[in-house]
Design a protein around this motif. Structure first.
Motif, PDB file in Angstrom:
ATOM      1  N   ARG A 589       0.836  -1.208   0.000  1.00 55.34           N
ATOM      2  CA  ARG A 589       0.000   0.000   0.000  1.00 55.34           C
ATOM      3  C   ARG A 589       0.869   1.255   0.000  1.00 55.34           C
ATOM      4  O   ARG A 589       0.566   2.230  -0.691  1.00 55.34           O
ATOM      5  N   ARG A 590       1.933   1.222   0.770  1.00 57.18           N
ATOM      6  CA  ARG A 590       2.839   2.383   0.772  1.00 57.18           C
ATOM      7  C   ARG A 590       3.462   2.592  -0.606  1.00 57.18           C
ATOM      8  O   ARG A 590       3.614   3.728  -1.072  1.00 57.18           O
ATOM      9  N   LEU A 591       3.852   1.499  -1.248  1.00 61.02           N
ATOM     10  CA  LEU A 591       4.442   1.612  -2.575  1.00 61.02           C
ATOM     11  C   LEU A 591       3.433   2.185  -3.564  1.00 61.02           C
ATOM     12  O   LEU A 591       3.764   3.095  -4.349  1.00 61.02           O
ATOM     13  N   LEU A 592       2.222   1.686  -3.558  1.00 60.15           N
ATOM     14  CA  LEU A 592       1.207   2.155  -4.502  1.00 60.15           C
ATOM     15  C   LEU A 592       0.850   3.613  -4.249  1.00 60.15           C
ATOM     16  O   LEU A 592       0.650   4.389  -5.192  1.00 60.15           O
ATOM     17  N   ARG A 597      -0.447   6.176  -7.326  1.00 55.69           N
ATOM     18  CA  ARG A 597      -1.365   7.282  -7.068  1.00 55.69           C
ATOM     19  C   ARG A 597      -0.850   8.615  -7.627  1.00 55.69           C
ATOM     20  O   ARG A 597      -1.598   9.311  -8.336  1.00 55.69           O
ATOM     21  N   PRO A 598       0.391   9.037  -7.375  1.00 55.16           N
ATOM     22  CA  PRO A 598       0.840  10.322  -7.944  1.00 55.16           C
ATOM     23  C   PRO A 598       0.894  10.331  -9.467  1.00 55.16           C
ATOM     24  O   PRO A 598       0.551  11.342 -10.091  1.00 55.16           O
ATOM     25  N   VAL A 599       1.333   9.224 -10.073  1.00 52.96           N
ATOM     26  CA  VAL A 599       1.398   9.188 -11.540  1.00 52.96           C
ATOM     27  C   VAL A 599      -0.007   9.288 -12.122  1.00 52.96           C
ATOM     28  O   VAL A 599      -0.242  10.013 -13.095  1.00 52.96           O
ATOM     29  N   ALA A 600      -0.965   8.573 -11.520  1.00 56.56           N
ATOM     30  CA  ALA A 600      -2.351   8.675 -11.985  1.00 56.56           C
ATOM     31  C   ALA A 600      -2.892  10.078 -11.757  1.00 56.56           C
ATOM     32  O   ALA A 600      -3.607  10.639 -12.612  1.00 56.56           O
ATOM     33  N   ARG A 628       8.123   7.747  -0.628  1.00 52.54           N
ATOM     34  CA  ARG A 628       7.659   8.595  -1.719  1.00 52.54           C
ATOM     35  C   ARG A 628       8.490   8.272  -2.957  1.00 52.54           C
ATOM     36  O   ARG A 628       9.482   7.550  -2.881  1.00 52.54           O
ATOM     37  N   CYS A 629       8.081   8.828  -4.084  1.00 57.08           N
ATOM     38  CA  CYS A 629       8.803   8.604  -5.338  1.00 57.08           C
ATOM     39  C   CYS A 629       9.321   9.924  -5.892  1.00 57.08           C
ATOM     40  O   CYS A 629       8.730  10.994  -5.664  1.00 57.08           O
ATOM     41  N   PHE A 694      -2.919  -8.589  -4.826  1.00 56.16           N
ATOM     42  CA  PHE A 694      -2.038  -7.517  -5.280  1.00 56.16           C
ATOM     43  C   PHE A 694      -2.828  -6.534  -6.132  1.00 56.16           C
ATOM     44  O   PHE A 694      -2.789  -5.312  -5.914  1.00 56.16           O
ATOM     45  N   TRP A 695      -3.553  -7.057  -7.133  1.00 58.75           N
ATOM     46  CA  TRP A 695      -4.288  -6.162  -8.029  1.00 58.75           C
ATOM     47  C   TRP A 695      -5.480  -5.518  -7.342  1.00 58.75           C
ATOM     48  O   TRP A 695      -5.860  -4.387  -7.680  1.00 58.75           O
ATOM     49  N   ALA A 696      -6.046  -6.190  -6.348  1.00 57.46           N
ATOM     50  CA  ALA A 696      -7.133  -5.570  -5.588  1.00 57.46           C
ATOM     51  C   ALA A 696      -6.622  -4.354  -4.833  1.00 57.46           C
ATOM     52  O   ALA A 696      -7.310  -3.323  -4.736  1.00 57.46           O
ATOM     53  N   GLU A 697      -5.400  -4.445  -4.306  1.00 58.34           N
ATOM     54  CA  GLU A 697      -4.818  -3.288  -3.615  1.00 58.34           C
ATOM     55  C   GLU A 697      -4.556  -2.144  -4.596  1.00 58.34           C
ATOM     56  O   GLU A 697      -4.765  -0.970  -4.269  1.00 58.34           O
ATOM     57  N   ALA A 698      -4.092  -2.480  -5.805  1.00 54.66           N
ATOM     58  CA  ALA A 698      -3.857  -1.429  -6.793  1.00 54.66           C
ATOM     59  C   ALA A 698      -5.159  -0.742  -7.184  1.00 54.66           C
ATOM     60  O   ALA A 698      -5.212   0.492  -7.325  1.00 54.66           O
TER      61      ALA A 698
END
Length: 764
Positions: A589-592, A597-600, A628-629, A694-698
């Motif tokens: 979740r932290r990675l996403l 989230r920011p790229v989207a 963060r990225c 994994f994809w549900a979290e995304a």
């Protein structure tokens, strides 16, 4: 090259030669940087007078190019060490710093080193050679290791901390009789072929170029038109990702077992792959080079994933071996020799000193980002390295005010500039000043260099006219001219957005660019590749994005490192998750939240699209968990996917014309299919999280973003990142179509190739 040694004669000519060598900045570990000619004369007169010490002048093809010293360790500062024994001989070697206008001589240092060792062991009583280099001297440490030296321990001498090392006669004999390219061996090739054939089958099936048939539960068979047959076990995961068990893969030819061979695989399916006959050799050569460098990596195994948990950004970059996860021929580097690869590749991670040119100011353009001046840049600004380069200009009777300094990759100078721009050099529109003193390391993008001497100084991106992964890696002065302005505009958008600011999402600004356009190619050859051979870019260092300094509160790695496995096959990402103390779900979740989230958000709120593949995204870690990225590579790869969104004139080049319905691909292709598909498979196979979860979290990450931003409801609905399917954009199809230039950089969208639709794992 023929290397010879002769007793050093302490006369005026030799003293002048040695003084120039030992006082050069590159000879810092010789510790005579402040010596006068008289000091040098006394030093070598004393050596000449000592019966236990000898100095030797070395020549290469008759030209004096190195200095060697041999001595009895029992009559030296090492004399009281218990490790010393009868038959030991001490050795020092200094290779002459290159003249400013000298061409590169690949393999010179190794040839000199080998000649000196042969000279040492020519004495029948010598059983071991002893060296005690400064522990900071990374270059000599690598040479010693390659020659077979073993480090015994670290010792404290009066003037340095040294790595006491020994080379036995037996180890020397073994090392000198190794083949010239020891990594090109049958066993390493077999391992490299299996790795690459597994990847080729997975990615070419993913792109629907190959079509295996069921051969039992989770087993498949691929029949080639030529009669060759491949059998393997594999699971098909979301996004048609083929996870193949490497150990299960076999090949048969005419019913008989046959070795795996990725080039044969391509030829057997050439028609299905759309490989044109006239381009077959180009693609096969990229595959051969990818195999070669994969063998090289297998022969030089890197650190364990546990060691990488505390490693610096540069150390992690050097350890990552996978390359682009989608491209099969992902490590071509056509143009590099073996010596070039060992000198300049990110895999070798050797310190590199850039070559500097002085480019006639009226024919050269320097663009600066907001708040930056020429004096703020390393080398271009005030400092001893700039003064050294300016002194070299003055020695030729030229004035520094008439020129701009331009950094050039050492390979680029030797292989391209010295020939392709010979008239410009002869006219002194370009003046070669030789290597600088700053040490750099090549990053994974191969032509970008990080400053090893001061990691907080800007990185340097250079033109490099090698063929690699579908492109010649040049830099256009025309593109570079506008890059800092585009970078400033993107940074202003990111910094002014509360969502992005709150997530800590940042970009590394490209703060300056320089390009030479005084050549004939810019006057008379539109579109010629020679117009992309003389430009450079400075980008903010990743270290400046850290809070508290690297190694204290935070570390930074490339996102690509999450797919890395060490020589034992252990996953770096899994090691990070375990070390963080978080559950895999919480870590994900932290990675996403830091990446997806920011790229989207940039796309939905600003029509702003990056090229957010693993090498372009930097992940900041704290406590081994994502924080963060940070995005890089803005000027060449950022796009504004709207015909109407206002842009400053200086950033207008970033506007990209795409079908409105394809705007979603900036996330669904580049992030979901290009990065998360591979990461989801890794998490499944490592037992971190089932792929469906994994994809549900995304999906939940995007849905939470939509709930937090009702003002973006129209964009969420029209761009629709959770649509049932999306167009399947294929990378290998592009490279197979033309491995020389996959897409038109100025109009990338129109160059893409598609293979129907993919089912979207983010759809609800």
């Amino acid at each position: 090259m023929r290397c010879t040694l002769e007793p050093l004669v302490v006369d005026d000519a030799t003293v002048a030669l040695l003084h120039a060598w030992v006082t050069h900045p590159r000879s810092v570990y010789w510790q005579l940087g402040e010596a006068t000619p008289d000091d040098v004369r006394r030093e070598y007169a004393e050596i000449d007078a000592r019966p236990t010490h000898d100095a030797w002048l070395g020549r290469v093809d008759g030209e004096p190019l190195f200095l060697a010293e041999t001595y009895d360790p029992a009559d030296s500062p090492l004399k009281d060490l218990p490790e010393l024994g009868a038959g030991d001989l001490g050795m020092h070697v200094l290779v002459a710093p290159p003249a400013p206008d000298a061409g590169r001589r690949p393999g010179l240092t190794r040839a000199v080193f080998a000649a000196v060792l042969e000279h040492c062991f020519a004495g029948t009583g010598v059983q071991r050679v002893v060296v005690e280099p400064d522990v900071r001297n990374e270059a000599i440490a690598r040479l010693n290791k390659e020659a077979g030296f073993t480090v015994s321990r670290t010792i404290e001498l009066d003037d340095k901390t040294a790595a006491l090392s020994f080379l036995t006669r037996a180890d020397w004999e073994r090392a000198r009789h190794q083949p010239p390219a020891p990594h090109l061996s049958p066993d390493l090739l077999e391992r490299a072929q299996r790795r690459l054939v597994v990847k080729a089958l997975g990615e070419l099936c993913h792109e629907r170029l190959l079509d295996p048939r069921p051969d039992g539960p989770d087993r498949w068979v691929l029949q080639a038109p030529t009669g060759s047959r491949y059998r393997f076990a594999a699971r098909r995961l979301p996004l048609e990702h083929w996870h193949i068990d490497p150990d299960s893969l076999t090949r048969e030819v005419d019913g008989e077992p046959a070795p795996l061979d990725v080039q044969e695989l391509v030829l057997e399916h050439a028609e299905a792959l759309g490989l044109r006959e006239e381009l077959t050799g180009v693609y096969l050569e990229e595959l051969a080079a990818t195999l070669a460098w994969t063998c090289w990596q297998l022969a030089h195994p890197g650190p364990s994933v546990e060691a990488l948990l505390e490693a610096s950004h540069a150390e992690v970059e050097a350890a990552v071996t996978e390359g682009h996860p989608g491209f099969v021929a992902n490590r071509g580097r056509i143009g590099f020799s073996l010596a070039d690869h060992e000198a300049f590749s990110p895999d070798a991670a050797r310190p590199v000193r850039l070559v500097w040119l002085a480019a006639r100011r009226h024919a050269t353009h320097l663009s600066l980002g907001e708040g930056w001046a020429e004096t703020d840049l390393p080398v271009l600004g005030e400092g001893p390295e700039r003064e050294l380069l300016h002194d070299r200009l003055r020695e030729r009777g030229l004035h520094p005010d008439d020129y701009l300094l331009l950094p050039v990759h050492p390979w680029q100078w030797d292989a391209k500039v010295a020939v392709t721009f010979a008239p410009d050099v002869a006219r002194q529109d370009l003046v070669v000043l030789g290597e600088g003193t700053t040490r750099y390391q090549a990053m994974q993008s191969i032509r970008t260099f990080a400053d090893l001497d001061d990691p907080r100084r800007p990185q340097v991106k250079t033109a490099l006219a090698i063929q690699n992964m579908g492109f010649v890696r040049g830099l256009s002065p025309a593109y570079m001219r506008e890059t800092p302005a585009i970078s400033d505009w993107v940074a202003s958008i990111v910094e002014g957005d509360p969502e992005l600011h709150g997530r800590g999402f940042e970009v590394l600004r490209e703060v300056a660019a320089v390009g030479y356009t005084g050549d004939i190619y810019h006057r008379a050859a539109p579109g010629a590749p020679q117009r992309k051979m003389l430009a450079a870019l400075w980008r903010e260092s990743p270290a400046t994005a850290l809070r508290g300094g690297e190694g204290e509160d935070e570390r930074i790695i490339t996102l690509a490192a999450l797919l890395h496995r060490d020589p034992t096959g252990a996953s770096y990402c899994a090691a990070l998750v375990r070390a963080s103390g978080l559950t895999p779900r919480a870590w994900l979740r932290r990675l996403l939240d830091a990446y997806l989230r920011p790229v989207a958000h940039c796309l939905l709120a600003h029509d702003l699209a990056f090229m957010p593949h693993g090498e372009n995204v930097l992940l900041v870690l704290r406590g081994q968990a994502p924080q963060r990225c940070v995005m890089k590579d803005l000027g060449e790869e950022v796009g504004v996917l709207s015909p109407s969104r206002p842009l400053p004139e200086s950033a207008e080049r970033a506007r990209a014309e795409v079908d409105p319905d394809d705007r979603c691909l900036a996330v669904l292709t580049d992030v979901v299919d290009g990065v998360l598909r591979h990461l989801a498979a890794l998490w499944e196979t490592e037992g971190l999280l089932p792929v469906e979860q994994f994809w549900a979290e995304a999906a939940a990450c995007l849905e939470q973003h939509a709930l937090d931003h009702p003002e973006l409801a129209d964009a969420v609905r029209t761009i629709d990142l959770q649509r049932p399917t999306f167009r399947h954009s294929c990378l290998n199809r592009l490279q197979l179509r033309d491995a020389r230039q996959m897409v038109d950089i100025a109009d990338q969208a129109s160059s893409l190739l598609y293979a129907g639709e993919l089912v979207n794992p983010l759809a609800r």
